[in-house]
Design a protein around this motif. Structure first.
Motif, PDB file in Angstrom:
ATOM      1  N   GLN A 140       0.870  -1.195  -0.021  1.00 46.01           N
ATOM      2  CA  GLN A 140      -0.082  -0.063  -0.176  1.00 46.01           C
ATOM      3  C   GLN A 140       0.829   1.161  -0.165  1.00 46.01           C
ATOM      4  N   PRO A 141       0.926   1.829  -1.326  1.00 42.44           N
ATOM      5  CA  PRO A 141       2.036   3.019  -1.272  1.00 42.44           C
ATOM      6  C   PRO A 141       1.446   4.270  -0.630  1.00 42.44           C
ATOM      7  N   SER A 142       0.317   4.295  -0.505  1.00 46.18           N
ATOM      8  CA  SER A 142      -0.428   5.712  -0.390  1.00 46.18           C
ATOM      9  C   SER A 142      -1.875   5.560   0.157  1.00 46.18           C
ATOM     10  N   LEU A 143      -2.651   6.633   0.566  1.00 44.74           N
ATOM     11  CA  LEU A 143      -3.587   6.763   1.091  1.00 44.74           C
ATOM     12  C   LEU A 143      -4.664   7.891   0.700  1.00 44.74           C
ATOM     13  N   ARG A 144      -6.005   7.395  -0.005  1.00 46.36           N
ATOM     14  CA  ARG A 144      -6.680   8.439  -0.664  1.00 46.36           C
ATOM     15  C   ARG A 144      -6.970   9.444   0.322  1.00 46.36           C
ATOM     16  N   PRO A 145      -7.403  10.651  -0.156  1.00 50.22           N
ATOM     17  CA  PRO A 145      -8.130  11.900   0.620  1.00 50.22           C
ATOM     18  C   PRO A 145      -9.079  11.144   1.602  1.00 50.22           C
ATOM     19  N   HIS A 146      -9.011  11.795   2.682  1.00 48.42           N
ATOM     20  CA  HIS A 146     -10.122  11.426   3.647  1.00 48.42           C
ATOM     21  C   HIS A 146      -9.942  12.407   5.050  1.00 48.42           C
ATOM     22  N   HIS A 147     -10.834  12.398   5.773  1.00 46.54           N
ATOM     23  CA  HIS A 147     -10.964  12.961   7.023  1.00 46.54           C
ATOM     24  C   HIS A 147     -10.765  11.984   8.065  1.00 46.54           C
ATOM     25  N   ASP A 148     -10.055  12.351   9.341  1.00 46.89           N
ATOM     26  CA  ASP A 148      -9.836  11.555  10.313  1.00 46.89           C
ATOM     27  C   ASP A 148     -11.052  11.525  11.271  1.00 46.89           C
ATOM     28  N   SER A 149     -11.308  10.464  12.025  1.00 52.27           N
ATOM     29  CA  SER A 149     -12.433  10.403  13.008  1.00 52.27           C
ATOM     30  C   SER A 149     -11.718  11.130  14.414  1.00 52.27           C
ATOM     31  N   LEU A 185     -13.666  17.590   9.670  1.00 52.16           N
ATOM     32  CA  LEU A 185     -14.128  18.999   8.876  1.00 52.16           C
ATOM     33  C   LEU A 185     -13.042  19.899   7.942  1.00 52.16           C
ATOM     34  N   THR A 186     -11.967  20.405   8.933  1.00 57.33           N
ATOM     35  CA  THR A 186     -11.094  21.256   8.169  1.00 57.33           C
ATOM     36  C   THR A 186      -9.689  20.646   7.537  1.00 57.33           C
ATOM     37  N   HIS A 187      -9.505  19.703   7.900  1.00 57.00           N
ATOM     38  CA  HIS A 187      -8.040  19.116   7.477  1.00 57.00           C
ATOM     39  C   HIS A 187      -8.046  17.588   6.755  1.00 57.00           C
ATOM     40  N   PHE A 188      -9.002  17.884   5.591  1.00 57.07           N
ATOM     41  CA  PHE A 188      -8.947  16.980   4.534  1.00 57.07           C
ATOM     42  C   PHE A 188      -7.504  16.572   3.922  1.00 57.07           C
ATOM     43  N   HIS A 189      -7.072  15.361   4.230  1.00 57.51           N
ATOM     44  CA  HIS A 189      -5.760  15.242   3.702  1.00 57.51           C
ATOM     45  C   HIS A 189      -5.781  13.739   3.015  1.00 57.51           C
ATOM     46  N   GLU A 190      -4.589  13.713   2.494  1.00 56.48           N
ATOM     47  CA  GLU A 190      -4.104  12.183   1.961  1.00 56.48           C
ATOM     48  C   GLU A 190      -2.782  11.826   2.042  1.00 56.48           C
ATOM     49  N   GLY A 191      -2.385  10.461   2.224  1.00 54.13           N
ATOM     50  CA  GLY A 191      -1.015  10.082   2.500  1.00 54.13           C
ATOM     51  C   GLY A 191      -0.399   9.996   0.969  1.00 54.13           C
ATOM     52  N   ARG A 223      -7.181  21.140   1.313  1.00 54.40           N
ATOM     53  CA  ARG A 223      -7.724  22.610   1.182  1.00 54.40           C
ATOM     54  C   ARG A 223      -6.759  23.460   1.212  1.00 54.40           C
ATOM     55  N   TYR A 224      -5.729  23.207   1.794  1.00 53.71           N
ATOM     56  CA  TYR A 224      -4.491  24.339   1.723  1.00 53.71           C
ATOM     57  C   TYR A 224      -3.363  24.035   0.657  1.00 53.71           C
ATOM     58  N   ASN A 225      -3.732  22.986  -0.117  1.00 51.06           N
ATOM     59  CA  ASN A 225      -2.633  22.617  -1.162  1.00 51.06           C
ATOM     60  C   ASN A 225      -1.310  22.694  -0.396  1.00 51.06           C
ATOM     61  N   CYS A 226      -1.309  22.119   0.905  1.00 50.39           N
ATOM     62  CA  CYS A 226       0.034  22.074   1.433  1.00 50.39           C
ATOM     63  C   CYS A 226       0.470  20.592   1.563  1.00 50.39           C
ATOM     64  N   SER A 227       1.941  20.467   1.312  1.00 56.17           N
ATOM     65  CA  SER A 227       2.458  18.933   1.600  1.00 56.17           C
ATOM     66  C   SER A 227       3.493  18.902   2.537  1.00 56.17           C
ATOM     67  N   ILE A 228       3.702  18.305   3.279  1.00 57.02           N
ATOM     68  CA  ILE A 228       4.775  17.743   4.175  1.00 57.02           C
ATOM     69  C   ILE A 228       5.474  16.541   3.805  1.00 57.02           C
ATOM     70  N   ARG A 229       6.691  16.472   3.138  1.00 57.62           N
ATOM     71  CA  ARG A 229       7.396  15.410   2.563  1.00 57.62           C
ATOM     72  C   ARG A 229       8.473  15.061   3.235  1.00 57.62           C
ATOM     73  N   ALA A 230       9.352  15.915   3.742  1.00 54.81           N
ATOM     74  CA  ALA A 230      10.671  15.676   4.570  1.00 54.81           C
ATOM     75  C   ALA A 230      10.266  15.318   5.764  1.00 54.81           C
ATOM     76  N   THR A 231       9.552  14.649   6.249  1.00 57.88           N
ATOM     77  CA  THR A 231       9.279  14.293   7.669  1.00 57.88           C
ATOM     78  C   THR A 231      10.486  13.877   8.445  1.00 57.88           C
ATOM     79  N   GLU A 232      10.330  14.088   9.766  1.00 61.36           N
ATOM     80  CA  GLU A 232      11.690  13.796  10.619  1.00 61.36           C
ATOM     81  C   GLU A 232      11.479  12.925  11.545  1.00 61.36           C
ATOM     82  N   MET A 233      12.296  11.701  11.607  1.00 59.67           N
ATOM     83  CA  MET A 233      12.139  10.640  12.535  1.00 59.67           C
ATOM     84  C   MET A 233      11.959  11.328  14.176  1.00 59.67           C
ATOM     85  N   GLY A 234      10.837  10.854  14.654  1.00 60.44           N
ATOM     86  CA  GLY A 234      10.568  11.188  15.968  1.00 60.44           C
ATOM     87  C   GLY A 234      10.008  12.381  16.216  1.00 60.44           C
TER      88      GLY A 234
END
Length: 280
Positions: free
Chosen positions: A203-212, A257-263, A237-248
């Motif tokens: 599973q390389p990615s995750l479709r757009p969704h809201h978290d419960s 509602l506000t933070h619709f996102h995808e993996g 909604r913000y067209n904002c991506s975080i790619r270079a995540t940091e371990m820990g």
């Protein structure tokens, strides 16, 4: 320093009072008996709280059958656990002059745990090995259905649910209250706590969704650009991506509602994240 009538567990004793140490008594257990005999002999005992001479480790729940057994000692050896597993910059975040990173609107990037924490948790999950199949049918959940499934292992499957809920209360909640001012819920409630594995051929990615959730915890458990390539999270909604995540480091963001996102797609290697949906 205080003169006290009784001390248990650990002592520093001068050699010239060894002959006054006695542990037998018809009414007391050995350490209480020792204290009684010393008082009768005019030898006084003191405690001090300005210097640490060492501490005893409680090994009652140290189980060598566990993968990375130190990880399971939070409740009995919390001081040692924190030194191993809590990020060295964690406490600095409560300094009034500290500014949290905010890579996307209302998304906060927070140092929370050490690399050892991440490596040990991944090792525990991989040793357990029973990753979900990524389908909508999930017998681990009430109702047996997962709307946005991932390949994951729940913390309760590896005996870590009780620990994780305490972790949320002790280390995450104070930061949440500092960042999302005005929201208080102690202890936090979380019924979805799990490690996700992303692989290109699985599973390389995750479709757009809201978290419960009211807010979501997302901790990066390995190194972007080294252990895996691609991946990350996009807030649509913000067209904002975080790619270079940091371990820990933890992403803390609102859920519903506000933070619709995808993996985002992991293109090489394996990406691991720890996720909690808090206060669903």
């Amino acid at each position: 320093m205080w003169n006290v009538p009784y001390i248990g567990n650990c002592y520093l004793v001068k050699s010239n009072v060894f002959d006054k140490l006695k542990f037998d008594h018809k009414s007391f257990d050995p350490d209480m008996a020792m204290c009684e005999h010393l008082r009768d002999a005019g030898v006084f005992m003191y405690i001090i709280n300005t210097k640490t001479y060492g501490h005893l480790v409680n090994d009652e729940d140290f189980n060598l059958k566990n993968t990375r057994p130190d990880f399971y000692t939070f409740f009995t050896n919390q001081r040692d656990w924190e030194q191993r597993y809590i990020h060295p910059d964690y406490a600095e975040q409560f300094n009034p002059n500290f500014t949290h990173k905010q890579p996307c609107p209302d998304v906060y990037w927070i140092p929370i745990v050490t690399e050892k924490f991440c490596k040990d948790l991944v090792a525990i999950m991989e040793a357990y090995g029973k990753w979900s199949d990524g389908s909508n049918h999930d017998k681990r959940l009430d109702g047996g259905y997962e709307a946005v499934p991932t390949r994951d292992i729940h913390m309760n499957q590896v005996g870590l649910e009780k620990f994780w809920l305490k972790f949320l209360q002790k280390y995450v909640r104070p930061l949440q209250e500092l960042i999302f001012v005005g929201y208080f819920h102690n202890p936090p409630r979380a019924i979805m706590n799990f490690v996700v594995r992303y692989k290109p051929d699985e599973q390389p990615s995750l479709r757009p969704h809201h978290d419960s959730s009211t807010y979501t915890v997302n901790i990066a458990l390995n190194r972007a650009g080294i252990d895996f390539e691609g991946g990350g999270c996009r807030f649509i909604r913000y067209n904002c991506s975080i790619r270079a995540t940091e371990m820990g480091w933890m992403l803390l963001h609102p859920g519903r509602l506000t933070h619709f996102h995808e993996g985002l797609q992991t293109t090489k290697g394996i990406r691991y994240i720890m996720v909690s949906f808090v206060d669903p």
